[in-house]
Enzyme design. Structure first.
Site, PDB file in Angstrom:
ATOM      1  CB  ILE A 111       1.982   6.549   1.158  1.00  0.00           C
ATOM      2  CG1 ILE A 111       2.957   6.142   2.284  1.00  0.00           C
ATOM      3  CG2 ILE A 111       1.396   7.937   1.417  1.00  0.00           C
ATOM      4  CD1 ILE A 111       3.777   4.926   1.974  1.00  0.00           C
ATOM      5  CG  HIS A 113      -3.943   1.658   0.892  1.00  0.00           C
ATOM      6  ND1 HIS A 113      -5.170   1.043   1.033  1.00  0.00           N
ATOM      7  CD2 HIS A 113      -4.069   2.494  -0.169  1.00  0.00           C
ATOM      8  CE1 HIS A 113      -5.995   1.484   0.094  1.00  0.00           C
ATOM      9  NE2 HIS A 113      -5.347   2.363  -0.651  1.00  0.00           N
ATOM     10  CD  GLU A 120       9.131   7.573  -1.888  1.00  0.00           C
ATOM     11  OE1 GLU A 120       8.840   8.236  -2.899  1.00  0.00           O
ATOM     12  OE2 GLU A 120       8.581   7.749  -0.779  1.00  0.00           O
ATOM     13  CE1 TYR A 121      17.057   6.070  -6.798  1.00  0.00           C
ATOM     14  CE2 TYR A 121      16.370   8.314  -6.319  1.00  0.00           C
ATOM     15  CZ  TYR A 121      17.235   7.431  -6.930  1.00  0.00           C
ATOM     16  OH  TYR A 121      18.279   7.906  -7.682  1.00  0.00           O
ATOM     17  CB  ALA A 123      14.899  12.734  -3.623  1.00  0.00           C
ATOM     18  NE  ARG A 124      17.470  14.192   4.063  1.00  0.00           N
ATOM     19  CZ  ARG A 124      17.770  14.017   5.356  1.00  0.00           C
ATOM     20  NH1 ARG A 124      17.164  13.066   6.050  1.00  0.00           N
ATOM     21  NH2 ARG A 124      18.675  14.768   5.930  1.00  0.00           N
ATOM     22  CG  ASP A 212      -1.211  -8.825   5.944  1.00  0.00           C
ATOM     23  OD1 ASP A 212      -2.331  -8.788   5.404  1.00  0.00           O
ATOM     24  OD2 ASP A 212      -0.943  -8.180   6.991  1.00  0.00           O
ATOM     25  NE  ARG A 223      -6.095   3.669  -3.241  1.00  0.00           N
ATOM     26  CZ  ARG A 223      -6.355   4.948  -3.022  1.00  0.00           C
ATOM     27  NH1 ARG A 223      -7.023   5.631  -3.938  1.00  0.00           N
ATOM     28  NH2 ARG A 223      -5.979   5.542  -1.911  1.00  0.00           N
TER      29      ARG A 223
END
Length: 306
Positions: A111, A113, A120-121, A123-124, A212, A223
């Site tokens: 993140i 970048h 994102e999934y 978790a709340r 993009d 990376r």
């Protein structure tokens, strides 16, 4: 198992569905659409959607530069020219949307970048699965003595076994407590948004990541590099395979000029010229620090043999 039977059924359904279109398509990427490619022990990368191809890059470049590109005889040559001279805007005409399942600590690196759109999934809202990244024995290493953010020698024997036992036991215990805290069996149960703070950084999360091509290349340059942390590098390497089939001319140019190329400072170039002229240049006569000289020599000498 990186994906569930339910997820695989959804993928199969999506891949079986097709419809005619007037938009540009990349045959190589069409073959990859929706397929989940395993990464690490429970992770994956899959392409959800994409826009553009090699032709979209050259089309945009010719609109921008007009007659200035007439000396470039073909699309591949133009793309290599754009990459060589750091013309980034034409590469921004292509986009890709990925579904990625990854450990939280890898997501925190990723993140950084900040040039992509991410969802994102939560978790709340939802309960995270009991899935944790546990390194394979060949990736358990001690702290490097020369690089504060790198790995050194592999852990072996009893020490490696002790570390693996800690990782597995701590992950399981944290998740057991997470489940107990959110349980509603005869109790109110702690809110999910609070219970999640007890979970370890090696638990898996998921997100949709849209970026993009210009910014994707920047991500991959850092990376997919041999010095990147293994756990994020394997994701980058899997994405490289997808990009190579999506925009083959652009990826080949990127591989040549960015992944396989090197940037030299003015001082380093001066040393190269002096060496070509027959002068014996040392660290002391180079004007470089010891760290700069070490990196310069590594660039000239190439990767060390295993």
């Amino acid at each position: 198992m990186p994906i569930t039977a339910e997820q695989q059924a959804q993928i199969d359904e999506e891949r079986a569905r097709s419809q005619p279109t007037r938009r540009a398509v990349a045959p190589g990427m069409e073959e990859h659409l929706y397929t989940a490619y395993p990464v690490l022990d429970h992770g994956f990368v899959r392409v959800i959607d994409y826009m553009g191809d090699d032709a979209a890059i050259t089309q945009a470049a010719r609109v921008s530069y007009g007659k200035g590109t007439k000396s470039v005889s073909n699309d591949e040559g133009l793309i290599r020219y754009l990459m060589r001279h750091w013309h980034s805007t034409p590469f921004e005409m292509c986009e890709i949307k990925l579904h990625v399942k990854l450990p939280v600590f890898v997501a925190r690196q990723w993140i950084r970048h900040r040039t992509a759109n991410v969802n994102e999934y939560s978790a709340r809202y939802s309960i995270l699965d009991r899935e944790f990244y546990i390194p394979a024995p060949e990736h358990l290493a001690a702290q490097s003595v020369v690089n504060n953010q790198g790995r050194g020698e592999l852990l072996e024997g009893a020490e490696a076994a002790r570390v693996l036992d800690y990782l597995k036991a701590d992950s399981a215990r944290a998740y057991d407590h997470y489940e107990e805290m959110i349980s509603d069996e005869g109790q109110a149960g702690l809110a999910r948004e609070l219970a999640r703070m007890n979970l370890p950084a090696n638990i898996y999360t998921q997100w949709y990541w849209k970026v993009d091509l210009h910014n994707l290349f920047h991500f991959l340059r850092l990376r997919a590099d041999a010095h990147a942390q293994y756990e994020i590098r394997v994701y980058a390497e899997e994405i490289c395979k997808l990009v190579a089939d999506w925009v083959p001319f652009a990826y080949t140019a990127f591989e040549d000029y960015r992944l396989g190329g090197a940037t030299l400072s003015d001082r380093a170039l001066d040393c190269v010229r002096r060496m070509l002229a027959g002068e014996e240049v040392t660290q002391e006569s180079s004007g470089m620090s010891k760290g700069e000289w070490r990196e310069f020599r590594a660039t000239l000498d190439g990767p060390a043999e295993a």
